[in-house]
Design an enzyme around this catalytic site. Structure first.
Site, PDB file in Angstrom:
ATOM      1  N   CYS A 141    -110.015  35.540 114.296  1.00 15.65           N
ATOM      2  CA  CYS A 141    -110.659  35.294 113.009  1.00 15.65           C
ATOM      3  C   CYS A 141    -109.705  35.598 111.851  1.00 15.65           C
ATOM      4  O   CYS A 141    -108.715  36.303 111.999  1.00 15.65           O
ATOM      5  CB  CYS A 141    -111.918  36.156 112.892  1.00 15.65           C
ATOM      6  SG  CYS A 141    -113.064  35.563 111.620  1.00 15.65           S
TER       7      CYS A 141
ATOM      8  N   ASP B   3    -121.149  44.281 115.380  1.00 10.88           N
ATOM      9  CA  ASP B   3    -119.990  44.811 114.672  1.00 10.88           C
ATOM     10  C   ASP B   3    -120.286  46.237 114.245  1.00 10.88           C
ATOM     11  O   ASP B   3    -121.435  46.703 114.289  1.00 10.88           O
ATOM     12  CB  ASP B   3    -119.673  43.933 113.456  1.00 10.88           C
ATOM     13  CG  ASP B   3    -118.265  44.124 112.915  1.00 10.88           C
ATOM     14  OD1 ASP B   3    -117.512  44.944 113.474  1.00 10.88           O
ATOM     15  OD2 ASP B   3    -117.917  43.449 111.924  1.00 10.88           O
TER      16      ASP B   3
END
Length: 227
Positions: free
Chosen positions: A11, A133
């Site tokens: 990412c 996360d």
């Protein structure tokens, strides 16, 4: 691309050099960030990078509390293939967004794990994937810190694991039930994507079927626009 085992997402791509690295080592997903921060892209820049990237690598657009029309602008132009919501988007937001998308367009909802309740309630959200996360006060992601992975329940919906995954703990991360491992800062050196780190982490994740470097005549071939 990986046909079995854990998927891997790189990412926060921002440069042509980043695209060359992913074109060479072929993660299962590549992420473009449209949320505030140092990796934020404009739609124009994202289009440029998407045109350089191999079409078979799905592009994930990362958003934080964005107006739905901004997301639809990017999906409509074919810049992104999946949507990742990393803010406070609730069920109503998800339902409205899904109603505006083509049927089957994948949506990932990120959940920042702070307590046990965070993880279980997430499964009922109308998203195709979840992403777990680390919770860091004042941040919507990108902390580079891990959380207690044992807090993630045995859920049916496929999920991404993010937050502090690097070469020191990636084998442990591979033992979780995660569908995909999501990395960004851990494959950087001095704030920029490091092709060697990308290569090594992908080879580790695909250790049962080692990643083979793509044969190419030149750098230009790997950066050729899609047709």
């Amino acid at each position: 691309m990986n046909s079995k085992g854990k998927k891997i997402k790189i990412c926060g791509l921002t440069r042509r050099e980043d695209i060359l690295a992913v074109n060479t080592w072929k993660p299962d997903y590549a992420g473009f960030v449209f949320a505030p921060g140092k990796r934020r892209l404009t739609g124009t820049k994202a289009q440029e990078l998407r045109d350089l990237m191999l079409p078979e690598i799905p592009a994930v657009g990362v958003f934080v509390n964005s107006p739905i029309e901004d997301i639809l602008s990017l999906t409509g132009k074919g810049i992104i293939d999946l949507i990742q919501l990393h803010g406070d988007e609730d069920r109503d937001y998800l339902m409205e967004l899904k109603s505006c998308l083509a049927p089957g367009f994948p949506v990932i909802k990120a959940i920042r794990i702070r307590q046990a309740e965070d993880r279980k309630e997430a499964e009922n959200l109308p998203a195709d994937f979840l992403l777990f996360d680390t919770y860091t006060k004042g941040l919507y992601g990108g902390s580079g810190k891990t959380f207690d992975w044992s807090m993630i329940p045995d859920i049916k919906k496929p999920w991404f694991l993010a937050g502090g995954i690097d070469s020191s703990n990636v084998r442990q991360a591979m033992k979780t039930m995660a569908y995909c491992l999501d990395l960004s800062s851990s494959v950087e050196t001095d704030g920029k994507k490091d092709p060697q780190k990308i290569k090594e982490i992908i080879q580790t994740v695909r250790s049962e079927q080692p990643c083979q470097k793509e044969n190419s005549d030149s750098t230009a071939d790997n950066l050729s626009p899609k047709h």
